[in-house]
Design an enzyme around this catalytic site. Structure first.
Site, short mmCIF file in Angstrom:
data_model
loop_
_atom_site.label_atom_id
_atom_site.label_comp_id
_atom_site.label_asym_id
_atom_site.label_seq_id
_atom_site.Cartn_x
_atom_site.Cartn_y
_atom_site.Cartn_z
N ASP A 1 -10.07 -4.33 -5.39
CA ASP A 1 -9.13 -3.81 -4.32
C ASP A 1 -9.71 -2.06 -4.97
OD1 ASP A 1 -7.37 -1.90 -2.66
OD2 ASP A 1 -5.70 -2.62 -3.63
N SER B 1 0.74 -0.67 -0.20
CA SER B 1 -0.12 -0.16 0.20
C SER B 1 0.94 1.22 -0.09
CB SER B 1 -1.31 -0.12 0.99
OG SER B 1 -1.96 1.03 0.93
N HIS C 1 -7.57 -5.42 -0.95
CA HIS C 1 -6.43 -4.77 -0.35
C HIS C 1 -5.03 -5.50 0.83
CE1 HIS C 1 -4.49 -0.89 -0.54
NE2 HIS C 1 -3.83 -0.85 0.49
#
Lengths: 279, 404
Positions: free
Chosen positions: A219, A96, A247
């Site tokens: 996602d 991320s 995610h």
């Protein structure tokens, strides 16, 4: 200094291999998120786990609200860890916003890194119509921060500002929520604002270290169009699409995540692939 | 689904580890405004969440349930098919049955409690803002205090310097006063005449000065000046005038000539400096004990009082404006003949103003037979005990002459 950094960022080094493999967490959580994935690499690599200052078991007292109000502050954490361990040509795996943090670190010291593996990266979370779709409107993100506040129970005891601004209350700081994913109104909020309101699109073309983008299905935080934007603007990048949804594939689908990383690392050295090409 | 669970007073939900709805109870279906389970089973949980809750689920719910296998009291908001979002608390656990991973969730709406929490959050925000304001105000006060302390220290330093300067200046002034007094002439007592004087500076330095000199066997020159104002500047002018009249008087110059020279000197001093301009009243007597005459000239000075042995008085009043005032003054002199036993009193306004001219004249009359030095003490005594205090801060000076 070296010892200070290792303690400050709760650095853990394990594994029998020589090639360093750094795992950087994404927003809000500590290194625990990597447990299922990192275990599979300890035989062949030197696995390095760490926490950003303020998270997990890092030294909360080292938290500087100004420094960590921008992603550069977190990138400096990564550089400090690399420098403390004297790393060279490390493989960096970031989840991320951890991906973007790794990218920023590589712009300053490319020699520390040989490859960047980016799991669900995004250079900019906000929509910038008409050309760019980040996935979020500003209200969605302020709503998220409100929800973090609502889920933070610690604030019932103490004012957020007194935690950080009061050096005499370091006892309070160390009692900050003992959870691996924090929603506390100082550190997590600062991190959230640094993560979700930053726009690093202009940095992508400057990257020199080769990279792999791991794109999840469905996602909502880093949608496919964002992964493809990354691939288009990152020189020497590859993109691979995962079956894993959501995610957090490193937690929900560790096997596939491990496989994808291994495939990339064991594959032939980087070769130019056509625009938008897959591996 | 178990009937009891289906109608339980809470929402119940099974999710796959990807977040797909596997089963959902009737209570939750109703809460979300759907009619039957088919509408939601197979959908992603995102379809019943608000945008913020979807992100929060990814950032917090998923990591927690995957790593810790349990989620307790998480606040989320559901998006029903229509109408306002529903705040809920969610408890969840991760169950592994026969190799299948299932996330079991219990959901409790908390509309009223949420309202209550909102109020708490607002109150906390207010309290925190107030606390921040307070710290800010405190910090400002502290800065102000520090500045004040620095200023005070500076002031103390300056004050110390001033004090030092003041002491030094006072010392200097005392010394200057001594020098000024030294330059005054000593009393004359002989068989032909007696001259005595009194001199008191208002501040350290005086604008008054005088001199009496025996020019030759029979001639004496007596001069009294009062420079406008008093203090350092006035005293410097008296010193400048003094050195000049000393020369002029010693030579036996005529009174009108002496006065003209002093007038020229003052005009010359200030011709290019208007700001420093001072004028000066002056009276000059040339006494000849052989001829028994007094030749005098008075430039703007209070009248000298002459009294003969019978107590008859005569004033030697001003004949011209003060010296240094108007250009081109023509000075004259007058001459009188005196008889033995006469007295003369010359004084400055520092003496006549507090006592009054009548009082001076009556003092002379009352003490006409008193010895000169005793009479001097009388006047000093009167100056100290009588008169208007308002006028006593001027320089005081008088000269007594006894003629035999």
């Amino acid at each position: 200094m070296t010892d200070n950094i290792l303690k400050r960022n709760n650095v853990n080094v394990m594994g029998k291999g020589k090639q360093p493999l750094v795992f950087a967490p994404g927003f809000g959580c500590d290194q625990t998120v990597w447990t299922s994935v990192s275990e599979s690499f300890t035989n062949d690599y030197q696995v390095i786990l760490f926490d950003y200052v303020g998270l997990g078991k890092s030294d909360v007292n080292a938290f500087d609200p100004e420094k960590y109000s921008a992603l550069s502050g977190y990138a400096q954490d990564v550089l400090d860890v690399c420098s403390a361990l004297d790393l060279k040509d490390a493989i960096f795996v970031g989840h991320s916003v951890g991906s973007m943090i790794g990218i920023l670190a590589s712009l300053q010291h490319p020699e520390y890194f040989s490859k960047l593996i980016l799991l669900g990266p995004s250079p900019c979370y906000l929509n910038d119509p008409p050309a760019y779709f980040g996935g979020f409107e500003k209200e969605d993100l302020t709503g998220l921060i409100d929800m973090m506040d609502r889920n933070y129970i610690g604030w019932a005891n103490v004012f957020a500002s007194t935690i950080i601004n009061n050096p005499e209350r370091s006892d309070v700081a160390s009692e900050l929520e003992d959870r691996f994913c924090s929603t506390d109104p100082v550190i997590a909020r600062t991190f959230a604002e640094a993560s979700f309101f930053s726009d690093n699109r202009k940095d992508l073309p400057k990257v020199t270290v080769p990279s792999l983008i791991l794109q999840c299905s469905e996602d909502i935080i880093a949608p496919e169009s964002v992964g493809e934007y990354m691939h288009e603007h990152l020189p020497n990048s590859k993109i691979a699409y995962m079956k894993a949804t959501g995610h957090c594939p490193h937690m929900s689908h560790p096997e596939e995540t491990i496989q994808m990383i291994q495939d990339y690392l064991e594959g032939t050295p980087y070769e130019a692939v056509p625009e938008g090409g897959l591996i | 689904m178990d009937e009891q669970l289906n109608d339980a007073p809470c929402g119940f939900l099974n999710l796959s580890k990807d977040g797909t709805v596997l089963s959902i109870n009737q209570t939750l279906i109703h809460l979300l405004g759907y009619k039957n389970t088919d509408q939601l089973v197979g959908q992603h949980i995102n379809s019943i969440l608000t945008a913020s809750a979807r992100v929060f689920l990814q950032l917090y719910f998923m990591p927690l349930i995957m790593v810790e296998h349990t989620v307790e009291e998480m606040y989320l908001s559901l998006a029903p098919r229509s109408g306002e979002e529903v705040p809920v608390l969610i408890n969840a656990s991760l169950n592994r049955n026969n190799g299948n991973t299932v996330i079991v969730c219990v959901i409790i709406p908390m509309r009223r409690r949420s309202e209550y929490e909102n109020q708490l959050i607002i109150a906390r925000k207010l309290a925190e803002d107030a606390s921040n304001e307070k710290s800010k105000a405190n910090a400002q006060l502290e800065t102000a205090l520090k500045k004040l302390e620095a200023k005070q220290e500076e002031l103390l330093k300056v004050n110390k310097q001033n004090q030092k300067y003041k002491i030094e200046t006072q010392e200097e002034l005392k010394l200057a006063k001594k020098i000024q007094e030294t330059s005054l002439t000593a009393p004359i007592y002989n068989e032909n005449l007696q001259i005595d004087s009194y001199y008191r500076a208002s501040s350290e330095l005086s604008g008054d000065t005088y001199g009496f000199y025996q020019i030759n066997k029979h001639q004496y020159g007596v001069i009294l000046l009062d420079v406008m104002g008093h203090g350092i500047s006035a005293s410097l002018i008296t010193m400048s005038l003094q050195s000049l009249f000393q020369k002029l008087v010693s030579k036996g110059s005529a009174p009108d000539f002496v006065m003209k020279e002093l007038d020229n000197h003052l005009h010359h001093l200030f011709q290019s400096n208007e700001e420093a301009w001072h004028y000066c009243t002056a009276i000059y007597l040339l006494i000849d004990t052989n001829k028994q005459t007094i030749e005098y000239t008075n430039a703007g000075h209070p009248p000298a009082i002459y009294q003969d042995s019978n107590g008859i008085q005569q004033e030697f009043g001003a004949m011209t404006p003060p010296i240094g005032s108007l250009e081109g003054i023509h000075f004259k002199s007058e001459t009188i003949t005196y008889k033995p036993g006469s007295k003369l009193l010359l004084y400055t306004d520092g003496v006549s103003e507090p006592l009054g001219l009548t009082r001076l004249s009556s003092l002379l009359k009352e003490n006409k037979s008193l010895a000169l030095n005793r009479f001097k003490e009388k006047i000093i005594y009167s100056l100290e005990t009588e008169g208007d205090n308002r006028f006593k801060n001027d320089d005081q000076c008088f000269i007594l002459i006894g003629l035999e």
